[in-house]
Write a protein that holds these residues in place. Structure first.
Motif, mmCIF file in Angstrom:
data_model
loop_
_atom_site.group_PDB
_atom_site.id
_atom_site.type_symbol
_atom_site.label_atom_id
_atom_site.label_comp_id
_atom_site.label_asym_id
_atom_site.label_seq_id
_atom_site.Cartn_x
_atom_site.Cartn_y
_atom_site.Cartn_z
ATOM 1 N N ARG A 11 0.841 -1.206 0.000
ATOM 2 C CA ARG A 11 0.000 0.000 0.000
ATOM 3 C C ARG A 11 0.879 1.260 0.000
ATOM 4 N NH1 ARG A 11 -5.371 1.144 1.113
ATOM 5 N NH2 ARG A 11 -5.533 -0.713 -0.188
ATOM 6 N N GLU A 133 -5.388 12.912 11.309
ATOM 7 C CA GLU A 133 -6.331 11.932 10.766
ATOM 8 C C GLU A 133 -5.726 11.190 9.579
ATOM 9 O OE1 GLU A 133 -9.314 10.913 11.720
ATOM 10 O OE2 GLU A 133 -9.667 12.346 13.329
ATOM 11 N N SER A 134 -6.091 9.934 9.446
ATOM 12 C CA SER A 134 -5.622 9.123 8.310
ATOM 13 C C SER A 134 -6.522 9.361 7.100
ATOM 14 C CB SER A 134 -5.645 7.645 8.692
ATOM 15 O OG SER A 134 -6.989 7.216 8.879
ATOM 16 N N GLY A 135 -6.140 8.737 5.982
ATOM 17 C CA GLY A 135 -6.989 8.754 4.807
ATOM 18 C C GLY A 135 -6.615 9.774 3.754
ATOM 19 N N GLU A 139 -4.321 5.769 1.727
ATOM 20 C CA GLU A 139 -5.638 5.290 2.160
ATOM 21 C C GLU A 139 -5.497 4.158 3.169
ATOM 22 O OE1 GLU A 139 -8.413 4.224 -0.893
ATOM 23 O OE2 GLU A 139 -7.798 5.896 -2.160
ATOM 24 N N ASP A 140 -6.483 4.082 4.088
ATOM 25 C CA ASP A 140 -6.522 2.983 5.043
ATOM 26 C C ASP A 140 -6.513 1.651 4.287
ATOM 27 O OD1 ASP A 140 -6.779 4.995 6.888
ATOM 28 O OD2 ASP A 140 -8.831 4.522 7.469
ATOM 29 N N ASP A 142 -7.831 -2.056 4.350
ATOM 30 C CA ASP A 142 -8.780 -2.996 4.942
ATOM 31 C C ASP A 142 -8.161 -4.378 4.983
ATOM 32 O OD1 ASP A 142 -10.837 -1.143 5.375
ATOM 33 O OD2 ASP A 142 -11.553 -1.338 3.309
ATOM 34 N N ARG A 151 -4.445 1.967 9.597
ATOM 35 C CA ARG A 151 -4.570 3.390 9.308
ATOM 36 C C ARG A 151 -3.161 3.979 9.207
ATOM 37 N NH1 ARG A 151 -8.430 6.017 13.524
ATOM 38 N NH2 ARG A 151 -8.776 7.514 11.852
#
Length: 196
Positions: A11, A133-135, A139-140, A142, A151
């Motif tokens: 990722r 904050e993440s994202g 991207e987080d 899954d 995260r």
């Protein structure tokens, strides 16, 4: 949980490109933490990402027993402007921060302050960071149920004055202060924002 780290690194590579350097640090009684460095020459930025913090879920320090499967997972990201300071010295402090959940039994979450007790790199006016904050940048990730997603939490370096002000007024107030003053949070040599 090596397979989780393979997915995490994939990722990171998808979002940031190929790392041009990596360092591994192991602290007594903890899993190995790696720090990857990504150069964004076009933007003039250096990005550092931890790899290893998400291998185990973070445990609520008030729980009697840590769940080996469920619980929040995260990796840390730091972005700074390239060539202004010797920021590669941040590798060990970043690994220390990434080991905090294992060593101190804390959950690292947005709004939290983390302090290494020394400058993040030589001459840095920062010894602590605000967890954002993440994202955004990455991207987080899954994972299969029942595992929580990984995260990718950005770290925003804070001066000692900013860290003290944040303890009184909160993370959101500090972020608003930075925003209203046009603070360049990627400047590795920046001064403290005006606090009144």
């Amino acid at each position: 949980m090596a397979e989780i780290l393979v997915l995490v690194e994939a990722r990171l590579r998808t979002a940031l490109g190929e790392p041009d350097a990596r360092a591994a640090i192991t602290f007594l009684g903890t899993d190995r933490i790696e720090v990857l460095r990504f150069i964004d020459a076009e933007a003039g930025l250096v990005r550092y990402a931890t790899l290893g913090m998400s291998a185990q879920p973070m445990a609520d320090p008030t729980s009697a027993l840590a769940d080996p499967v469920k619980g929040p997972r995260a990796e840390l990201l730091l972005t700074v402007r390239a060539g202004l300071a010797d920021t590669d010295q941040v590798l060990r402090p970043l690994a220390v921060l990434a080991a905090t959940p294992q060593v101190e039994g804390v959950v690292v979450a947005p709004g939290a302050s983390l302090d290494v007790g020394e400058p993040l790199w030589p001459g840095a006016p920062f010894s602590s960071v605000l967890v954002a904050e993440s994202g955004g940048l990455v991207e987080d990730l899954d994972l299969d149920a029942p595992l929580d997603p990984v995260r990718f939490l950005p770290l925003l370096p804070m001066t000692s004055n900013e860290a003290a002000w944040k303890r009184v007024h909160g993370a959101q107030a500090l972020e608003e202060r930075w925003l209203s003053n046009g603070t360049d949070l990627r400047d590795p040599l920046r001064k403290s924002v005006t606090l009144d």
